[in-house]
Design a protein around this motif. Structure first.
Motif, PDB file in Angstrom:
ATOM      1  N   PHE A  49     -46.946  31.180  12.645  1.00  0.00           N
ATOM      2  CA  PHE A  49     -45.498  31.284  12.454  1.00  0.00           C
ATOM      3  C   PHE A  49     -44.951  32.592  13.015  1.00  0.00           C
ATOM      4  CE2 PHE A  49     -41.844  32.265   9.591  1.00  0.00           C
ATOM      5  CZ  PHE A  49     -41.000  31.277  10.054  1.00  0.00           C
ATOM      6  N   ARG A  50     -45.672  33.694  12.798  1.00  0.00           N
ATOM      7  CA  ARG A  50     -45.179  34.976  13.286  1.00  0.00           C
ATOM      8  C   ARG A  50     -45.212  35.032  14.818  1.00  0.00           C
ATOM      9  NH1 ARG A  50     -49.562  38.428  14.180  1.00  0.00           N
ATOM     10  NH2 ARG A  50     -51.556  37.698  13.350  1.00  0.00           N
ATOM     11  N   LYS A  51     -46.198  34.352  15.447  1.00  0.00           N
ATOM     12  CA  LYS A  51     -46.202  34.292  16.909  1.00  0.00           C
ATOM     13  C   LYS A  51     -44.999  33.493  17.424  1.00  0.00           C
ATOM     14  CE  LYS A  51     -51.217  34.729  17.521  1.00  0.00           C
ATOM     15  NZ  LYS A  51     -52.451  34.073  18.020  1.00  0.00           N
ATOM     16  N   ALA A  52     -44.675  32.421  16.699  1.00  0.00           N
ATOM     17  CA  ALA A  52     -43.494  31.637  17.078  1.00  0.00           C
ATOM     18  C   ALA A  52     -42.229  32.491  16.982  1.00  0.00           C
ATOM     19  CB  ALA A  52     -43.376  30.405  16.178  1.00  0.00           C
ATOM     20  N   LEU A  53     -42.164  33.348  15.964  1.00  0.00           N
ATOM     21  CA  LEU A  53     -41.006  34.223  15.825  1.00  0.00           C
ATOM     22  C   LEU A  53     -40.942  35.256  16.944  1.00  0.00           C
ATOM     23  CD1 LEU A  53     -40.744  34.862  11.979  1.00  0.00           C
ATOM     24  CD2 LEU A  53     -39.265  33.465  13.406  1.00  0.00           C
ATOM     25  N   ILE A  54     -42.090  35.769  17.374  1.00  0.00           N
ATOM     26  CA  ILE A  54     -42.105  36.717  18.489  1.00  0.00           C
ATOM     27  C   ILE A  54     -41.558  36.053  19.752  1.00  0.00           C
ATOM     28  CG2 ILE A  54     -43.601  38.041  20.026  1.00  0.00           C
ATOM     29  CD1 ILE A  54     -45.405  38.594  17.667  1.00  0.00           C
ATOM     30  N   VAL A  55     -42.023  34.836  20.022  1.00  0.00           N
ATOM     31  CA  VAL A  55     -41.535  34.101  21.195  1.00  0.00           C
ATOM     32  C   VAL A  55     -40.024  33.855  21.071  1.00  0.00           C
ATOM     33  CG1 VAL A  55     -41.674  31.927  22.457  1.00  0.00           C
ATOM     34  CG2 VAL A  55     -43.766  33.038  21.646  1.00  0.00           C
ATOM     35  N   ALA A  56     -39.584  33.430  19.884  1.00  0.00           N
ATOM     36  CA  ALA A  56     -38.157  33.174  19.685  1.00  0.00           C
ATOM     37  C   ALA A  56     -37.344  34.453  19.873  1.00  0.00           C
ATOM     38  CB  ALA A  56     -37.924  32.601  18.285  1.00  0.00           C
ATOM     39  N   GLN A  57     -37.877  35.571  19.376  1.00  0.00           N
ATOM     40  CA  GLN A  57     -37.164  36.845  19.506  1.00  0.00           C
ATOM     41  C   GLN A  57     -36.991  37.226  20.966  1.00  0.00           C
ATOM     42  OE1 GLN A  57     -39.252  40.287  18.064  1.00  0.00           O
ATOM     43  NE2 GLN A  57     -37.350  41.313  17.512  1.00  0.00           N
ATOM     44  N   PHE A  58     -38.031  37.100  21.746  1.00  0.00           N
ATOM     45  CA  PHE A  58     -37.931  37.475  23.152  1.00  0.00           C
ATOM     46  C   PHE A  58     -37.095  36.464  23.942  1.00  0.00           C
ATOM     47  CE2 PHE A  58     -41.298  40.476  22.259  1.00  0.00           C
ATOM     48  CZ  PHE A  58     -40.969  41.518  23.092  1.00  0.00           C
ATOM     49  N   ILE A  59     -37.080  35.218  23.521  1.00  0.00           N
ATOM     50  CA  ILE A  59     -36.190  34.248  24.167  1.00  0.00           C
ATOM     51  C   ILE A  59     -34.735  34.651  23.948  1.00  0.00           C
ATOM     52  CG2 ILE A  59     -35.327  31.884  24.054  1.00  0.00           C
ATOM     53  CD1 ILE A  59     -38.185  30.961  23.543  1.00  0.00           C
ATOM     54  N   VAL A  60     -34.387  34.959  22.699  1.00  0.00           N
ATOM     55  CA  VAL A  60     -33.019  35.386  22.388  1.00  0.00           C
ATOM     56  C   VAL A  60     -32.683  36.665  23.144  1.00  0.00           C
ATOM     57  CG1 VAL A  60     -31.476  36.175  20.558  1.00  0.00           C
ATOM     58  CG2 VAL A  60     -33.023  34.254  20.139  1.00  0.00           C
ATOM     59  N   SER A  61     -33.610  37.627  23.166  1.00  0.00           N
ATOM     60  CA  SER A  61     -33.373  38.890  23.868  1.00  0.00           C
ATOM     61  C   SER A  61     -33.141  38.652  25.354  1.00  0.00           C
ATOM     62  CB  SER A  61     -34.560  39.842  23.674  1.00  0.00           C
ATOM     63  OG  SER A  61     -34.711  40.190  22.327  1.00  0.00           O
ATOM     64  N   LEU A  62     -33.966  37.815  25.956  1.00  0.00           N
ATOM     65  CA  LEU A  62     -33.853  37.602  27.393  1.00  0.00           C
ATOM     66  C   LEU A  62     -32.580  36.828  27.742  1.00  0.00           C
ATOM     67  CD1 LEU A  62     -35.172  38.118  30.078  1.00  0.00           C
ATOM     68  CD2 LEU A  62     -36.484  36.022  29.826  1.00  0.00           C
ATOM     69  N   VAL A 120     -45.111  35.827  28.405  1.00  0.00           N
ATOM     70  CA  VAL A 120     -45.002  34.853  29.495  1.00  0.00           C
ATOM     71  C   VAL A 120     -44.367  33.561  28.997  1.00  0.00           C
ATOM     72  CG1 VAL A 120     -46.313  33.433  31.122  1.00  0.00           C
ATOM     73  CG2 VAL A 120     -46.931  35.849  30.772  1.00  0.00           C
ATOM     74  N   MET A 121     -44.783  33.107  27.827  1.00  0.00           N
ATOM     75  CA  MET A 121     -44.214  31.887  27.257  1.00  0.00           C
ATOM     76  C   MET A 121     -42.703  32.060  27.015  1.00  0.00           C
ATOM     77  SD  MET A 121     -45.400  29.891  23.782  1.00  0.00           S
ATOM     78  CE  MET A 121     -47.095  29.955  24.354  1.00  0.00           C
ATOM     79  N   ALA A 122     -42.322  33.223  26.486  1.00  0.00           N
ATOM     80  CA  ALA A 122     -40.896  33.478  26.237  1.00  0.00           C
ATOM     81  C   ALA A 122     -40.101  33.484  27.538  1.00  0.00           C
ATOM     82  CB  ALA A 122     -40.734  34.810  25.503  1.00  0.00           C
ATOM     83  N   LEU A 123     -40.656  34.064  28.601  1.00  0.00           N
ATOM     84  CA  LEU A 123     -39.962  34.104  29.885  1.00  0.00           C
ATOM     85  C   LEU A 123     -39.748  32.706  30.443  1.00  0.00           C
ATOM     86  CD1 LEU A 123     -41.770  37.140  31.591  1.00  0.00           C
ATOM     87  CD2 LEU A 123     -39.600  37.125  30.364  1.00  0.00           C
ATOM     88  N   LEU A 124     -40.777  31.863  30.363  1.00  0.00           N
ATOM     89  CA  LEU A 124     -40.671  30.502  30.896  1.00  0.00           C
ATOM     90  C   LEU A 124     -39.626  29.682  30.147  1.00  0.00           C
ATOM     91  CD1 LEU A 124     -44.454  29.681  31.502  1.00  0.00           C
ATOM     92  CD2 LEU A 124     -42.729  30.310  33.197  1.00  0.00           C
ATOM     93  N   LEU A 125     -39.516  29.892  28.832  1.00  0.00           N
ATOM     94  CA  LEU A 125     -38.546  29.134  28.041  1.00  0.00           C
ATOM     95  C   LEU A 125     -37.139  29.715  28.156  1.00  0.00           C
ATOM     96  CD1 LEU A 125     -40.653  28.533  24.794  1.00  0.00           C
ATOM     97  CD2 LEU A 125     -40.104  26.868  26.584  1.00  0.00           C
ATOM     98  N   LEU A 127     -37.381  44.357  33.428  1.00  0.00           N
ATOM     99  CA  LEU A 127     -37.181  45.301  32.330  1.00  0.00           C
ATOM    100  C   LEU A 127     -37.986  44.906  31.097  1.00  0.00           C
ATOM    101  CD1 LEU A 127     -33.352  46.087  32.490  1.00  0.00           C
ATOM    102  CD2 LEU A 127     -35.235  47.689  32.828  1.00  0.00           C
ATOM    103  N   LEU A 128     -37.947  43.602  30.785  1.00  0.00           N
ATOM    104  CA  LEU A 128     -38.637  43.142  29.588  1.00  0.00           C
ATOM    105  C   LEU A 128     -40.148  43.286  29.737  1.00  0.00           C
ATOM    106  CD1 LEU A 128     -37.365  42.075  27.002  1.00  0.00           C
ATOM    107  CD2 LEU A 128     -37.912  39.760  27.730  1.00  0.00           C
ATOM    108  N   LEU A 129     -40.676  42.929  30.917  1.00  0.00           N
ATOM    109  CA  LEU A 129     -42.115  43.063  31.146  1.00  0.00           C
ATOM    110  C   LEU A 129     -42.531  44.536  31.169  1.00  0.00           C
ATOM    111  CD1 LEU A 129     -42.882  40.323  33.823  1.00  0.00           C
ATOM    112  CD2 LEU A 129     -43.492  40.309  31.400  1.00  0.00           C
ATOM    113  N   LEU A 130     -41.682  45.376  31.755  1.00  0.00           N
ATOM    114  CA  LEU A 130     -42.017  46.797  31.810  1.00  0.00           C
ATOM    115  C   LEU A 130     -42.102  47.394  30.415  1.00  0.00           C
ATOM    116  CD1 LEU A 130     -42.447  49.421  33.411  1.00  0.00           C
ATOM    117  CD2 LEU A 130     -39.948  49.688  33.457  1.00  0.00           C
ATOM    118  N   LEU A 131     -41.059  47.151  29.623  1.00  0.00           N
ATOM    119  CA  LEU A 131     -41.071  47.696  28.264  1.00  0.00           C
ATOM    120  C   LEU A 131     -42.156  47.043  27.411  1.00  0.00           C
ATOM    121  CD1 LEU A 131     -37.249  48.004  27.553  1.00  0.00           C
ATOM    122  CD2 LEU A 131     -38.857  49.828  28.033  1.00  0.00           C
TER     123      LEU A 131
END
Length: 800
Positions: free
Chosen positions: A429-442, A734-739, A772-776
């Protein structure tokens, strides 16, 4: 019990300082944006509530129904509507017009006391002060021609601390205007925004009551009409008389049959926020949709912070779940365990409130924040109560998810084993939240960067005409031939031309007919130019020729018979191809016959959010009010100095207001206040996502300290350890970027549809955001894993 919850919550926050700091900063960032939007929304809902007669004041708006484009509501009306209503209907106590000054005269510059300043002004009827509560502090209202009342700030800007009553403002078109009064400082919570109010008697062309000219629909975008009905009357009374008035007043006016105009009534309380976004509305007017977008920006930032909180809380679930088991084993109920976790989130939210206030103070001076969000609103007790309630609600919602999950474990399950929380097989669940967070950020970054690039494009785009090394000189009267001749002989001047307005300020509208007998007419923008204008401004003819160069009175009259039109006018007037339009006769305002001499290639002479409109260029020397000088590269300063010398010799009593056209356009389309604020939002979005990732990586490495030690003892290199430890989070990025890419592309494309001319969302946007996202993210993961891989394995294995 509450005191016990509070103590435990504070101890937990102090024990895990890094995670607490990340959570508090994330919450504070989101709350800061929400704080600004809440204060602004509160102002919008309080607009115009200070007028005593508010419940009897209505604005008339125009419903423009086009058979091809559908209905479009416009906040303005024809100029003669207010006098007709007041004269013909007894139930109307007062009817007044409010006309922004720049819709009458583009130049807003006034001179007084050796100062040249631009002011936001409006033209009003004498009854304006009877309808609205704008109090005259000193002097009297404007009734006579060439009179004005000004605000205290405007008085101070021009005259300092001296009494402004009786003094004059000089305008190059109006002449001398006398100050008859000083207003009390206008309230900020008003949809009106002005620094001076001029008497409508100063413009005799719009004071001719009953004139058919001012009923013509090319003038319906100039005036805002407000009606004060008598106490016994209602909105329905006013709405019922408008159709008959419209039919009677416009019976002899030729309008386009394809367009149907109707009047609608809008109460003052409905102006802002409005259910729909009107065209030609006031600057301060807002719609519910715009307020929702503003608030959504804050919610997205807060959502990222909420993801951080849930992520970090669940990441520490292995240590906290045993605490839950012990509490339940000694008799704690589930709601009591949930209350403990909720108390921690509320404490985080309250600490974030203080930090959010400090951050808001830091960015409050930004022009965009002042103009767009705060609008001068004081942060009073009501705003603070709203904000604290919102912060507590946000904290409780963020704490509810981990509290609900962690409080659900049974003691036997906890003490036996705990392997984590699963959403889908192999994915926590926490990994899903990380992906969701980076999707929203991106996605948020793509939208913000797209807006940033669009604003930059508006101020630097190629408009299709010359803007570099072009010196413009505003004039009070048509230019003398001696002045043009003297300027033409200056070394470095490639050409001199005259026009009635600058290309970026064209607002003169006329109706054009391609057949005099036809009732069909088309609206076009009209500007007066001389024969040198096309060459000086770098315009291109695609067919025909330029104006004939007039050599005398007879040829001057002949030149005025010819016009130049753009390619869009050829299409709008149904003239076929550009070559087919040459020599065709057209009628301006139903009566003036002109002939097409040439067709110009389309160029952008208006704001890029609007499509190119039909343009007509004619030759009327008595309307020229600007000179434009094309200057050779490298001679700009020499030409400017010589131009000033010639100006002072030929026009000694007029101030020199010459300006480089590129500087003028850059200032006019300057969006730096908004781009600065967008940069702040981009920075906050990146910071929250990166800090959340930092917390997750840090805690994950703490759990795997012994694993790292064993791998090093078994011979693993630092590079291998960094790769192994980083790959888990690298996959999530990578998953967040693709989505996120398709979502960001769709959202950005929808946003850009509001602009007729716009940037594209390609590698410039997506590559920058991803980079920027990958660098940070890479720096965050890499530095923490490298530090863990460098640790001495004996430190972690000595107790094994």
């Amino acid at each position: 019990m509450f005191q016990n919850y509070l103590k435990i919550a504070l101890r937990q926050l102090w024990k895990h300082k890094l995670f607490s700091a990340i959570n508090i900063f994330g919450f504070a960032s989101g709350l800061m944006v929400c704080f600004l939007t809440i204060s602004h929304i509160k102002v919008v809902f309080e607009y115009d509530n200070f007028h005593p007669k508010r419940d009897r004041i209505y604005r008339i708006i125009t419903d423009v129904r086009n058979g091809t484009q559908g209905p479009a509501m416009t906040a303005t009306t024809p100029l003669s509507l207010a006098p007709a209503l007041k004269q013909d209907y007894d139930f109307i106590e007062e009817a007044v017009r409010y006309i922004p000054f720049n819709r009458m005269i583009p130049d807003r510059s006034f001179r007084a006391n050796d100062k040249q300043l631009a002011i936001d002004a409006a033209v009003v009827d004498p009854g304006f002060f009877n309808v609205f509560q704008f109090r005259i502090e000193r002097g009297r209202p404007v009734t006579d021609p060439l009179t004005v009342v000004i605000t205290p700030k405007t008085a101070f800007r021009f005259f300092g601390t001296s009494d402004p009553i009786g003094k004059v403002l000089q305008h190059k078109t109006l002449g001398l205007v006398t100050v008859t009064g000083v207003l009390a400082e206008p309230p900020l919570n008003s949809h009106f925004k002005f620094e001076a109010l001029f008497s409508i008697a100063s413009f005799p062309q719009i004071t001719q009551r009953g004139s058919s000219q001012v009923w013509q629909w090319q003038y319906y975008k100039q005036a805002y009409t407000y009606v004060l009905v008598k106490p016994a009357s209602t909105r329905d009374h006013l709405q019922q008389v408008l159709p008959s008035l419209l039919k009677r007043a416009t019976g002899g006016v030729h309008a386009t049959p394809k367009v149907d105009y109707r009047f609608q009534v809008q109460s003052l309380a409905q102006l802002s926020p409005a259910t729909e976004q009107l065209r030609e509305r006031m600057v301060n007017e807002k719609s519910y949709a715009e307020l929702a977008v503003e608030f959504l920006i804050g919610l997205i930032t807060l959502l990222l912070a909420g993801f951080n909180y849930v992520n970090l809380t669940l990441a520490r679930s292995i240590s906290r779940v045993r605490e839950v088991g012990i509490r339940k084993a000694v008799g704690a109920l589930r709601w009591q365990v949930m209350s403990q976790f909720m108390a921690e989130s509320v404490v985080v939210a309250l600490l974030a409130v203080g930090l959010a206030y400090g951050m808001a103070i830091l960015i409050r001076p930004l022009p965009a924040v002042q103009l767009w969000l705060i609008s001068g609103q004081a942060w009073d007790l009501q705003v603070w109560l709203l904000f604290l309630g919102f912060a507590l609600l946000a904290g409780m919602l963020a704490g509810w998810v981990p509290a609900r999950i962690l409080s659900g474990f049974e003691p036997a399950q906890v003490f036996r084993s705990f392997s984590g929380l699963r959403v889908i097989r192999g994915f926590s669940f926490r990994k899903a939240l990380i992906v969701a967070q980076f999707i929203v950020s991106l996605v948020a970054m793509i939208l913000l960067v797209t807006l940033y690039r669009q604003f930059h494009f508006l101020s630097t785009a190629d408009y299709g005409f010359r803007r570099e090394r072009l010196l413009t000189l505003p004039l009070d009267a048509p230019p003398r031939s001696s002045l043009i001749q003297a300027l033409s002989q200056v070394a470095g001047v490639e050409g001199v031309s005259a026009s009635s307005a600058l290309l970026s300020e064209l607002n003169q509208i006329r109706y054009v007919r391609s057949n005099r007998a036809s009732q069909d007419s088309t609206q076009a923008i009209v500007v007066d130019i001389d024969s040198s204008f096309v060459q000086t401004m770098g315009l291109s003819l695609v067919a025909g020729r330029n104006f004939p160069r007039p050599a005398g009175l007879t040829s001057r009259r002949s030149a005025s018979r010819f016009i130049l039109i753009n390619e869009e006018a050829v299409r709008a007037f149904h003239l076929g191809f550009p070559g087919d339009a040459i020599g065709r006769a057209l009628w301006l305002n139903d009566s003036v016959e002109v002939q097409v001499a040439g067709v110009l290639k389309n160029f952008r002479f208006s704001f890029l959010a609007q499509p190119i409109q039909p343009l007509v260029m004619e030759y009327q020397p008595d309307r020229f009010r600007y000179l434009s000088l094309a200057v050779t590269a490298g001679t700009e300063q020499m030409v400017l100095a010589e131009t000033k010398r010639i100006w002072q010799r030929q026009l000694p009593y007029e101030p020199f207001l010459g300006e480089w056209y590129n500087d003028y356009l850059s200032t006019k389309y300057d969006n730096s206040p908004y781009t600065d604020f967008l940069a702040v939002l981009i920075g906050l979005s990146l910071s929250i996502a990166s800090l959340g990732l930092l917390g997750m990586v840090t805690y994950n490495l703490q759990l795997r300290t012994r694993e790292v030690g064993i791998r090093k003892v078994m011979g693993a290199t630092v590079q291998q350890l960094v790769t192994t430890l980083s790959w888990e989070f690298g996959k999530l990025l990578v998953m967040a970027l693709l989505l996120a890419y398709p979502l960001g592309y769709l959202a950005g494309t929808a946003l850009l549809r509001n602009f007729a001319y716009r940037v594209t969302i390609g590698l410039e946007t997506f590559g920058l955001c991803v980079g920027l996202l990958l660098l940070l993210g890479g720096l965050t993961i890499g530095l923490r894993t490298y530090r863990a891989a460098q640790a001495n394995p004996t430190d972690s294995l000595r107790t094994e």
